[in-house]
Design a protein around this motif. Structure first.
Motif, PDB file in Angstrom:
ATOM      1  N   GLU A  13       0.846  -1.184   0.000  1.00  0.00           N
ATOM      2  CA  GLU A  13       0.000   0.000   0.000  1.00  0.00           C
ATOM      3  C   GLU A  13       0.883   1.236   0.000  1.00  0.00           C
ATOM      4  OE1 GLU A  13      -3.260   0.267   2.735  1.00  0.00           O
ATOM      5  OE2 GLU A  13      -3.445  -1.912   2.841  1.00  0.00           O
ATOM      6  N   THR A  14       0.518   2.221  -0.835  1.00  0.00           N
ATOM      7  CA  THR A  14       1.236   3.485  -0.891  1.00  0.00           C
ATOM      8  C   THR A  14       0.270   4.580  -1.305  1.00  0.00           C
ATOM      9  OG1 THR A  14       3.086   4.670  -1.909  1.00  0.00           O
ATOM     10  CG2 THR A  14       2.015   3.007  -3.260  1.00  0.00           C
ATOM     11  N   LEU A  15       0.485   5.789  -0.796  1.00  0.00           N
ATOM     12  CA  LEU A  15      -0.383   6.895  -1.181  1.00  0.00           C
ATOM     13  C   LEU A  15      -0.018   7.448  -2.545  1.00  0.00           C
ATOM     14  CD1 LEU A  15      -0.852   8.822   2.162  1.00  0.00           C
ATOM     15  CD2 LEU A  15      -2.506   7.408   0.946  1.00  0.00           C
ATOM     16  N   GLY A  16       1.270   7.683  -2.772  1.00  0.00           N
ATOM     17  CA  GLY A  16       1.673   8.297  -4.025  1.00  0.00           C
ATOM     18  C   GLY A  16       2.854   7.618  -4.684  1.00  0.00           C
ATOM     19  N   GLY A  17       3.273   6.495  -4.141  1.00  0.00           N
ATOM     20  CA  GLY A  17       4.392   5.778  -4.748  1.00  0.00           C
ATOM     21  C   GLY A  17       3.998   5.143  -6.061  1.00  0.00           C
ATOM     22  N   ASN A  18       4.993   4.772  -6.850  1.00  0.00           N
ATOM     23  CA  ASN A  18       4.775   4.165  -8.161  1.00  0.00           C
ATOM     24  C   ASN A  18       5.338   2.746  -8.174  1.00  0.00           C
ATOM     25  OD1 ASN A  18       3.661   6.571  -9.417  1.00  0.00           O
ATOM     26  ND2 ASN A  18       5.727   7.401  -9.228  1.00  0.00           N
ATOM     27  N   PRO A  19       4.593   1.767  -7.683  1.00  0.00           N
ATOM     28  CA  PRO A  19       5.091   0.398  -7.655  1.00  0.00           C
ATOM     29  C   PRO A  19       5.336  -0.156  -9.060  1.00  0.00           C
ATOM     30  CG  PRO A  19       3.114   0.620  -6.304  1.00  0.00           C
ATOM     31  CD  PRO A  19       3.277   1.878  -7.093  1.00  0.00           C
ATOM     32  N   ASP A  20       6.554  -0.593  -9.306  1.00  0.00           N
ATOM     33  CA  ASP A  20       6.939  -1.267 -10.552  1.00  0.00           C
ATOM     34  C   ASP A  20       7.355  -2.669 -10.143  1.00  0.00           C
ATOM     35  OD1 ASP A  20       7.968  -2.168 -12.949  1.00  0.00           O
ATOM     36  OD2 ASP A  20       8.978  -0.290 -13.411  1.00  0.00           O
ATOM     37  N   LEU A  21       6.486  -3.644 -10.389  1.00  0.00           N
ATOM     38  CA  LEU A  21       6.625  -4.971  -9.808  1.00  0.00           C
ATOM     39  C   LEU A  21       6.800  -6.046 -10.871  1.00  0.00           C
ATOM     40  CD1 LEU A  21       3.581  -4.510  -7.428  1.00  0.00           C
ATOM     41  CD2 LEU A  21       5.983  -4.104  -6.861  1.00  0.00           C
ATOM     42  N   THR A  22       7.811  -6.866 -10.689  1.00  0.00           N
ATOM     43  CA  THR A  22       7.999  -8.075 -11.489  1.00  0.00           C
ATOM     44  C   THR A  22       7.960  -9.224 -10.496  1.00  0.00           C
ATOM     45  OG1 THR A  22       9.348  -6.885 -13.099  1.00  0.00           O
ATOM     46  CG2 THR A  22       9.469  -9.286 -13.129  1.00  0.00           C
ATOM     47  N   LEU A  23       6.887 -10.013 -10.543  1.00  0.00           N
ATOM     48  CA  LEU A  23       6.623 -10.991  -9.495  1.00  0.00           C
ATOM     49  C   LEU A  23       6.370 -12.385 -10.033  1.00  0.00           C
ATOM     50  CD1 LEU A  23       3.975  -8.924  -7.492  1.00  0.00           C
ATOM     51  CD2 LEU A  23       6.416  -9.104  -6.988  1.00  0.00           C
ATOM     52  N   GLU A  24       6.642 -13.348  -9.181  1.00  0.00           N
ATOM     53  CA  GLU A  24       6.155 -14.705  -9.341  1.00  0.00           C
ATOM     54  C   GLU A  24       5.580 -15.053  -7.978  1.00  0.00           C
ATOM     55  OE1 GLU A  24       7.836 -19.136 -10.265  1.00  0.00           O
ATOM     56  OE2 GLU A  24       8.732 -17.458 -11.351  1.00  0.00           O
ATOM     57  N   THR A  25       4.233 -15.044  -7.906  1.00  0.00           N
ATOM     58  CA  THR A  25       3.597 -15.187  -6.603  1.00  0.00           C
ATOM     59  C   THR A  25       2.206 -15.793  -6.723  1.00  0.00           C
ATOM     60  OG1 THR A  25       2.992 -14.030  -4.560  1.00  0.00           O
ATOM     61  CG2 THR A  25       2.645 -12.830  -6.611  1.00  0.00           C
ATOM     62  N   ARG A  26       1.740 -16.326  -5.624  1.00  0.00           N
ATOM     63  CA  ARG A  26       0.390 -16.855  -5.557  1.00  0.00           C
ATOM     64  C   ARG A  26      -0.619 -15.728  -5.434  1.00  0.00           C
ATOM     65  NH1 ARG A  26      -3.221 -17.596  -2.018  1.00  0.00           N
ATOM     66  NH2 ARG A  26      -1.990 -17.049  -0.213  1.00  0.00           N
ATOM     67  N   SER A  27      -0.281 -14.682  -4.648  1.00  0.00           N
ATOM     68  CA  SER A  27      -1.241 -13.628  -4.381  1.00  0.00           C
ATOM     69  C   SER A  27      -0.555 -12.269  -4.281  1.00  0.00           C
ATOM     70  CB  SER A  27      -1.966 -13.943  -3.059  1.00  0.00           C
ATOM     71  OG  SER A  27      -2.828 -12.904  -2.699  1.00  0.00           O
ATOM     72  N   ALA A  28      -1.132 -11.256  -4.943  1.00  0.00           N
ATOM     73  CA  ALA A  28      -0.620  -9.887  -4.854  1.00  0.00           C
ATOM     74  C   ALA A  28      -1.789  -8.944  -4.630  1.00  0.00           C
ATOM     75  CB  ALA A  28       0.124  -9.505  -6.127  1.00  0.00           C
ATOM     76  N   ARG A  29      -1.709  -8.135  -3.579  1.00  0.00           N
ATOM     77  CA  ARG A  29      -2.706  -7.113  -3.257  1.00  0.00           C
ATOM     78  C   ARG A  29      -1.986  -5.778  -3.242  1.00  0.00           C
ATOM     79  NH1 ARG A  29      -5.156 -10.896  -4.403  1.00  0.00           N
ATOM     80  NH2 ARG A  29      -6.514 -12.182  -3.132  1.00  0.00           N
ATOM     81  N   ILE A  30      -2.345  -4.894  -4.157  1.00  0.00           N
ATOM     82  CA  ILE A  30      -1.637  -3.620  -4.319  1.00  0.00           C
ATOM     83  C   ILE A  30      -2.661  -2.499  -4.302  1.00  0.00           C
ATOM     84  CG2 ILE A  30      -0.120  -2.275  -5.815  1.00  0.00           C
ATOM     85  CD1 ILE A  30       0.216  -5.528  -6.889  1.00  0.00           C
ATOM     86  N   LYS A  31      -2.417  -1.472  -3.466  1.00  0.00           N
ATOM     87  CA  LYS A  31      -3.305  -0.307  -3.379  1.00  0.00           C
ATOM     88  C   LYS A  31      -2.448   0.949  -3.426  1.00  0.00           C
ATOM     89  CE  LYS A  31      -6.744  -2.430  -0.379  1.00  0.00           C
ATOM     90  NZ  LYS A  31      -7.460  -2.320   0.895  1.00  0.00           N
ATOM     91  N   THR A  32      -2.955   1.952  -4.155  1.00  0.00           N
ATOM     92  CA  THR A  32      -2.298   3.245  -4.177  1.00  0.00           C
ATOM     93  C   THR A  32      -3.348   4.341  -4.360  1.00  0.00           C
ATOM     94  OG1 THR A  32      -0.561   4.575  -5.214  1.00  0.00           O
ATOM     95  CG2 THR A  32      -1.802   3.132  -6.651  1.00  0.00           C
ATOM     96  N   GLY A  33      -2.984   5.547  -3.919  1.00  0.00           N
ATOM     97  CA  GLY A  33      -3.883   6.680  -4.095  1.00  0.00           C
ATOM     98  C   GLY A  33      -3.709   7.303  -5.464  1.00  0.00           C
ATOM     99  N   SER A  34      -2.511   7.832  -5.711  1.00  0.00           N
ATOM    100  CA  SER A  34      -2.273   8.507  -6.986  1.00  0.00           C
ATOM    101  C   SER A  34      -1.097   7.918  -7.754  1.00  0.00           C
ATOM    102  CB  SER A  34      -2.020   9.998  -6.742  1.00  0.00           C
ATOM    103  OG  SER A  34      -0.859  10.164  -5.943  1.00  0.00           O
ATOM    104  N   GLY A  35      -0.474   6.904  -7.231  1.00  0.00           N
ATOM    105  CA  GLY A  35       0.677   6.321  -7.906  1.00  0.00           C
ATOM    106  C   GLY A  35       0.290   5.445  -9.074  1.00  0.00           C
ATOM    107  N   THR A  36       1.250   5.236  -9.951  1.00  0.00           N
ATOM    108  CA  THR A  36       1.088   4.354 -11.103  1.00  0.00           C
ATOM    109  C   THR A  36       1.591   2.962 -10.735  1.00  0.00           C
ATOM    110  OG1 THR A  36       1.358   6.160 -12.664  1.00  0.00           O
ATOM    111  CG2 THR A  36       1.813   3.958 -13.482  1.00  0.00           C
ATOM    112  N   VAL A  37       0.775   1.939 -10.967  1.00  0.00           N
ATOM    113  CA  VAL A  37       1.149   0.553 -10.666  1.00  0.00           C
ATOM    114  C   VAL A  37       1.453  -0.168 -11.970  1.00  0.00           C
ATOM    115  CG1 VAL A  37       0.409  -1.642  -9.660  1.00  0.00           C
ATOM    116  CG2 VAL A  37      -0.360   0.516  -8.638  1.00  0.00           C
TER     117      VAL A  37
END
Length: 164
Positions: A13-37
């Motif tokens: 979770e981030t308010l304004g961060g820009n998560p850039d994610l490369t994942l291998e996972t069973r579950s991903a929960r991502i929340k942001t206010g104004s950031g680009t995911v």
């Protein structure tokens, strides 16, 4: 936030961060206010929500997913596992899906004031929804092994053929 990892589960979770994610996972929960995911990789179950930021799934293989925004653009240019189920919900931002012709998919689309543009030549079963919008049910390819649900209040829904 730049993360390349193979966690069992990811909660971010981030308010304004820009998560850039490369994942291998069973579950991903991502929340942001104004950031680009931005999501890449292999994820069995992804839930991404934002208020005004954009959401992009790029070269991702997903089995199940829910993508939500209030007015940020949602873009999916990835692969669908077989079977799979994805849901895209937006209020004012556009939803753009680039889908592979290799994976047969059933799509249910609802829009109130938004426009629908496609490169597939969709001929859907159109019906009047509960409100004044458009409701389309259609299939791309043969017997569907994937399902996609799209709901957009006033943004455009853009359906493209994925270049492979």
């Amino acid at each position: 936030i730049d993360l390349k990892a193979k966690p069992g589960e990811l909660y971010l979770e981030t308010l304004g961060g820009n998560p850039d994610l490369t994942l291998e996972t069973r579950s991903a929960r991502i929340k942001t206010g104004s950031g680009t995911v931005t999501l890449r990789g292999v994820v069995e179950d992804a839930t991404i929500s934002t208020v005004s930021g954009a959401v992009t799934a790029l070269n991702a293989l997903l089995k199940q997913g829910r993508f939500e925004s209030v007015d940020g653009r949602i873009t999916f240019n990835g692969d669908l596992a077989q079977p799979s189920a994805l849901e895209f919900i937006n209020h004012a931002g556009d939803i753009e899906l680039a889908l592979s012709p290799r994976i047969p998919v059933a799509i249910r689309l609802n829009t109130i004031n938004g426009v629908f543009k496609d490169e597939w030549g969709v001929i859907g079963k159109s019906g009047k929804g509960k409100t004044e919008g458009k409701e389309l049910d259609f299939q791309l390819g043969g017997d569907p092994s994937a399902e996609i649900s799209i709901c957009n209040f006033k943004g455009a829904v853009i359906l493209k053929k994925r270049i492979e």
